[in-house]
Write an enzyme that holds these catalytic residues in place. Structure first.
Site, short mmCIF file in Angstrom:
data_model
loop_
_atom_site.label_atom_id
_atom_site.label_comp_id
_atom_site.label_asym_id
_atom_site.label_seq_id
_atom_site.Cartn_x
_atom_site.Cartn_y
_atom_site.Cartn_z
N HIS A 73 -30.82 54.65 82.16
CA HIS A 73 -30.65 53.89 83.41
C HIS A 73 -29.53 54.45 84.29
O HIS A 73 -29.39 54.04 85.44
CB HIS A 73 -30.44 52.39 83.13
CG HIS A 73 -29.05 52.00 82.76
ND1 HIS A 73 -28.67 51.72 81.47
CD2 HIS A 73 -27.94 51.82 83.51
CE1 HIS A 73 -27.40 51.39 81.45
NE2 HIS A 73 -26.92 51.44 82.68
N SER A 213 -21.60 52.25 81.09
CA SER A 213 -22.95 52.64 80.72
C SER A 213 -23.04 54.09 80.32
O SER A 213 -22.44 54.96 80.95
CB SER A 213 -23.88 52.47 81.92
OG SER A 213 -24.25 51.15 82.05
N GLY A 214 -23.87 54.35 79.31
CA GLY A 214 -24.10 55.73 78.89
C GLY A 214 -23.05 56.26 77.95
O GLY A 214 -23.24 57.29 77.31
#
Length: 268
Positions: A73, A213-214
């Site tokens: 995402h 994120s990630g």
């Protein structure tokens, strides 16, 4: 500012790409990491306006001198990867800035966080060299699942609190694993907590948040620090909610795909 929120069932939002007015987007409940400690952590940065100024968007993990693991995402457009990063706003002398040449998003990623497979591998245009500030992450054993309350560490440059404070320096916090049998209960994440995900936190104090994120969930297992998770999603609104832990893609479930993509160092 670019805001990207992905909602599923009104509950989840991706701890996702978005820019504040500052040139960055923390781990909530964390503290400044010691310099040169989490050396596999990278910053994924984007030049949103093509004016040469880069914004931190997501985290990631160095898994090979040529490859970065991050969340599907997080993939929006062209990026640079910064390894050896510590203070986003200062040149520390430890950084390497590398262009991303190719991106492989997991073939079963649908854009729906609740369906999982939120993982992507980026191939770098040039290999990372060992300048003493970087390390390739160790990965877990295939299908490995961690026991309830196992302590791991979340790191990142994501938001530090609900008012949108952003850190200059990499943040770290201990975070307890919530096993699948608990995380999948209705008052927790219910049916959207899949076995292919790791839940951690949910104490209302420590969590990932936008900008994390990630990034990696690092756990000391089998005699080494290993990256067991990739930050995927959390609750919309306040990130550190009770019984709504940060959810990670479970790396041990995706090893075959990771190796198939990252073993292809030389393009045919």
């Amino acid at each position: 500012s670019v805001y990207v929120h992905m909602y599923t069932k009104g509950l989840i939002c991706a701890e996702a790409p978005f820019n504040h007015n500052v040139h960055n987007e923390r781990v909530i409940g964390g503290h400044d990491a010691k310099p040169n400690t989490w050396r596999w952590q990278i910053s994924l940065q984007m030049d949103s306006y093509n004016d040469g100024s880069y914004y931190h968007l997501c985290g990631g993990t160095l898994i090979d001198s040529f490859f970065i693991m991050t969340a599907a995402h997080c993939i929006l457009s062209q990026y640079r990867v910064v390894v050896g990063e510590y203070n986003l706003y200062e040149y520390d002398g430890s950084e390497q800035f590398i262009r991303v040449e190719k991106i492989d998003v997991h073939p079963q990623w649908t854009g729906d966080l609740a369906k999982g497979n939120d993982i992507a591998i980026m191939k770098l245009a040039n290999p990372v060299y060992d300048n003493g500030y970087v390390a390739v992450a160790d990965l877990p054993a295939p299908q490995q699942m961690l026991p309830h309350d196992f302590i791991c560490y979340i790191t990142g440059w994501g938001l530090m609190d609900y008012s949108g404070s952003v850190p200059a320096v990499l943040q770290v916090a201990p975070i307890n694993v919530v096993e699948h049998s608990v995380c999948s209960q209705p008052e927790w994440w219910g049916s959207i907590a899949l076995r292919s995900m790791v839940c951690a936190g949910g104490d209302g104090i420590i969590s990932g948040c936008q900008g994390d994120s990630g990034g990696p969930l690092s756990c000391y297992t089998d005699g080494a620090w290993r990256v067991h998770g990739v930050v995927s999603y959390g609750p919309s609104g306040m990130c550190n909610q009770v019984t709504k832990p940060t959810v990670f893609t479970r790396v041990s479930f995706f090893l075959e795909w990771i190796f198939s993509v990252s073993s292809n160092t030389i393009d045919p």
